[in-house]
Structure formats: C-alpha cells, structure tokens
Design a protein around this motif. Sequence first.
Motif, PDB file in Angstrom:
ATOM      1  N   MET A 220     -17.607  47.884  35.164  1.00  0.00           N
ATOM      2  CA  MET A 220     -17.960  46.952  36.254  1.00  0.00           C
ATOM      3  C   MET A 220     -16.913  45.846  36.430  1.00  0.00           C
ATOM      4  O   MET A 220     -17.233  44.686  36.681  1.00  0.00           O
ATOM      5  N   GLY A 221     -15.649  46.218  36.266  1.00  0.00           N
ATOM      6  CA  GLY A 221     -14.555  45.282  36.492  1.00  0.00           C
ATOM      7  C   GLY A 221     -14.150  44.462  35.289  1.00  0.00           C
ATOM      8  O   GLY A 221     -13.179  43.704  35.350  1.00  0.00           O
ATOM      9  N   ALA A 222     -14.867  44.602  34.168  1.00  0.00           N
ATOM     10  CA  ALA A 222     -14.542  43.812  32.973  1.00  0.00           C
ATOM     11  C   ALA A 222     -13.323  44.367  32.233  1.00  0.00           C
ATOM     12  O   ALA A 222     -12.673  43.651  31.481  1.00  0.00           O
ATOM     13  N   LEU A 223     -13.002  45.653  32.458  1.00  0.00           N
ATOM     14  CA  LEU A 223     -11.824  46.283  31.883  1.00  0.00           C
ATOM     15  C   LEU A 223     -10.924  46.695  33.034  1.00  0.00           C
ATOM     16  O   LEU A 223     -11.353  47.404  33.943  1.00  0.00           O
ATOM     17  N   LYS A 224      -9.695  46.231  33.012  1.00  0.00           N
ATOM     18  CA  LYS A 224      -8.777  46.497  34.119  1.00  0.00           C
ATOM     19  C   LYS A 224      -7.441  46.990  33.581  1.00  0.00           C
ATOM     20  O   LYS A 224      -7.030  46.605  32.490  1.00  0.00           O
ATOM     21  N   VAL A 225      -6.777  47.816  34.398  1.00  0.00           N
ATOM     22  CA  VAL A 225      -5.386  48.148  34.134  1.00  0.00           C
ATOM     23  C   VAL A 225      -4.560  47.082  34.836  1.00  0.00           C
ATOM     24  O   VAL A 225      -4.776  46.793  36.022  1.00  0.00           O
ATOM     25  N   ARG A 226      -3.644  46.482  34.112  1.00  0.00           N
ATOM     26  CA  ARG A 226      -2.777  45.440  34.676  1.00  0.00           C
ATOM     27  C   ARG A 226      -1.988  46.022  35.857  1.00  0.00           C
ATOM     28  O   ARG A 226      -1.601  47.186  35.840  1.00  0.00           O
ATOM     29  N   ASP A 227      -1.758  45.215  36.875  1.00  0.00           N
ATOM     30  CA  ASP A 227      -1.033  45.653  38.068  1.00  0.00           C
ATOM     31  C   ASP A 227       0.394  46.075  37.729  1.00  0.00           C
ATOM     32  O   ASP A 227       0.929  47.002  38.305  1.00  0.00           O
ATOM     33  N   SER A 228       1.012  45.415  36.756  1.00  0.00           N
ATOM     34  CA  SER A 228       2.387  45.761  36.387  1.00  0.00           C
ATOM     35  C   SER A 228       2.374  46.868  35.331  1.00  0.00           C
ATOM     36  O   SER A 228       1.634  46.810  34.353  1.00  0.00           O
ATOM     37  N   ILE A 229       3.189  47.893  35.593  1.00  0.00           N
ATOM     38  CA  ILE A 229       3.340  49.029  34.686  1.00  0.00           C
ATOM     39  C   ILE A 229       4.832  49.217  34.410  1.00  0.00           C
ATOM     40  O   ILE A 229       5.663  48.527  34.999  1.00  0.00           O
ATOM     41  N   GLU A 230       5.161  50.144  33.529  1.00  0.00           N
ATOM     42  CA  GLU A 230       6.557  50.445  33.233  1.00  0.00           C
ATOM     43  C   GLU A 230       6.784  51.949  33.294  1.00  0.00           C
ATOM     44  O   GLU A 230       5.968  52.719  32.791  1.00  0.00           O
ATOM     45  N   VAL A 231       7.893  52.331  33.905  1.00  0.00           N
ATOM     46  CA  VAL A 231       8.343  53.718  33.885  1.00  0.00           C
ATOM     47  C   VAL A 231       9.553  53.752  32.962  1.00  0.00           C
ATOM     48  O   VAL A 231      10.486  52.964  33.122  1.00  0.00           O
ATOM     49  N   VAL A 232       9.525  54.655  31.986  1.00  0.00           N
ATOM     50  CA  VAL A 232      10.565  54.702  30.961  1.00  0.00           C
ATOM     51  C   VAL A 232      11.217  56.084  30.981  1.00  0.00           C
ATOM     52  O   VAL A 232      10.525  57.102  30.964  1.00  0.00           O
ATOM     53  N   PHE A 233      12.561  56.084  31.011  1.00  0.00           N
ATOM     54  CA  PHE A 233      13.308  57.337  30.904  1.00  0.00           C
ATOM     55  C   PHE A 233      14.214  57.253  29.683  1.00  0.00           C
ATOM     56  O   PHE A 233      14.874  56.246  29.445  1.00  0.00           O
ATOM     57  N   ASP A 234      14.254  58.337  28.927  1.00  0.00           N
ATOM     58  CA  ASP A 234      15.143  58.446  27.786  1.00  0.00           C
ATOM     59  C   ASP A 234      15.614  59.895  27.732  1.00  0.00           C
ATOM     60  O   ASP A 234      14.816  60.803  27.511  1.00  0.00           O
ATOM     61  N   GLY A 235      16.915  60.115  27.981  1.00  0.00           N
ATOM     62  CA  GLY A 235      17.411  61.476  28.022  1.00  0.00           C
ATOM     63  C   GLY A 235      18.918  61.559  27.957  1.00  0.00           C
ATOM     64  O   GLY A 235      19.582  60.639  27.476  1.00  0.00           O
ATOM     65  N   HIS A 236      19.465  62.667  28.485  1.00  0.00           N
ATOM     66  CA  HIS A 236      20.905  62.916  28.445  1.00  0.00           C
ATOM     67  C   HIS A 236      21.402  63.423  29.796  1.00  0.00           C
ATOM     68  O   HIS A 236      20.680  64.129  30.501  1.00  0.00           O
ATOM     69  N   VAL A 237      22.631  63.044  30.128  1.00  0.00           N
ATOM     70  CA  VAL A 237      23.331  63.570  31.308  1.00  0.00           C
ATOM     71  C   VAL A 237      24.651  64.167  30.824  1.00  0.00           C
ATOM     72  O   VAL A 237      25.183  63.765  29.792  1.00  0.00           O
ATOM     73  N   PRO A 238      25.176  65.134  31.574  1.00  0.00           N
ATOM     74  CA  PRO A 238      26.465  65.746  31.176  1.00  0.00           C
ATOM     75  C   PRO A 238      27.612  64.730  31.241  1.00  0.00           C
ATOM     76  O   PRO A 238      27.688  63.924  32.160  1.00  0.00           O
TER      77      PRO A 238
END
Length: 182
Positions: free
Chosen positions: A162-180
């Motif tokens: 009932m609104g007492a638990l919320k996901v914060r508006d700010s989130i993070e997208v994380v990339f970790d990998g390799h490029v040639p």
Amino acid sequence: MAMQTGAHRLGPSDGALQVKTYREGMASKAGHDLVFEVTQWDATLVVAEDDGQSTLELNADPHSLHAREGVGGMKPLTDKDRADIRKNIDEKVLGGQAITFRSNAVEVDGDGSRLSTSGELTMAGNGATVSAEFTLGADGHVAGTIPLTQSEWGIKPYKGLMGALKVRDSIEVVFDGHVPTA
C-alpha cells in the motif's frame, strides 16, 4: 588502448548487463535492493577511423530481466518473489516494450582510457537522451555505470504494501565486458 576498427557484435558472452534498483519508504526494511541480470541483449559497436562516425546500438529484451540478487530485506529472496517481480516488470513497469539505445556520438579520449557515448534510450515506449562514460582497459575491458531516473521515461516506480515499500526513482544500469582491441 585502440579499439579495433569495424563493426563488432556484442552480447551476453561478451559482458554482463545489469540493472540495480534500490528500496525506500516506511517498509523498506521488508524489501530488497535488487540486482537484475539482462540475459538477452545484443549491441553493435561500429568503430570508425574518425570518432565522429563511430556508433553504438543496443537492444535488450525486457522479458529477460531476471532478479539475480536481493540485498537486505527481512528474509531471503525466494523463487516466488522472483516470479512476482518478473510479472510486475512485465505488467506494471516496462509493459513488455523493447529497450533500445541508438547513439548520436561515440568518442574515445586521447589516451584511450575512456569511452563516451550519448544518444536516445527508449524504455516503456518512451525515449529520452542519455549520456554515458565507460573506462577502457588496455586488454579491451570496458566498465561503466549509468544512473537513470525512471520517471524521465514515464515509468512509475513500483510500490508495494500500500505504498509503504517503494522502488527508488533512480536506478543504475551497469555494463562490464570486453571489446575487440587493435
């Protein structure tokens, strides 16, 4: 580091794409900060001799966001919790709409240690401009975190209890990998 010129296809075998969400509200101790693994995505990085001609395009399947980890909370994240989260993402958050990014610029700094890009990110059927910076290692390792605000894409952060638990508006997208590399 010099990236190898040409078109490079990237996907889950080349790196991890994650989304991190954080809880807030009066009942935040009951919920979890979540780490989602995006299991189906592909990207095309075109590296040109002239940075101004380089491009990056990414497509992610919104149905492939899987809650890999729940941090905090009063109890461990269960398989039922994961199924409920998956359903809420499909029905209430992203609506099953494709996630895409199309760059209008990709640049590597002078010493080759940072890659910058900007372009149009589309989520939940809405687009907005986003910029991102990634570190580049001599071995082709690429890593970066992109902070996003869900409401900028018309997404209402999820609320429970009932609104007492919320996901914060700010989130993070994380990339970790390799490029040639060249």
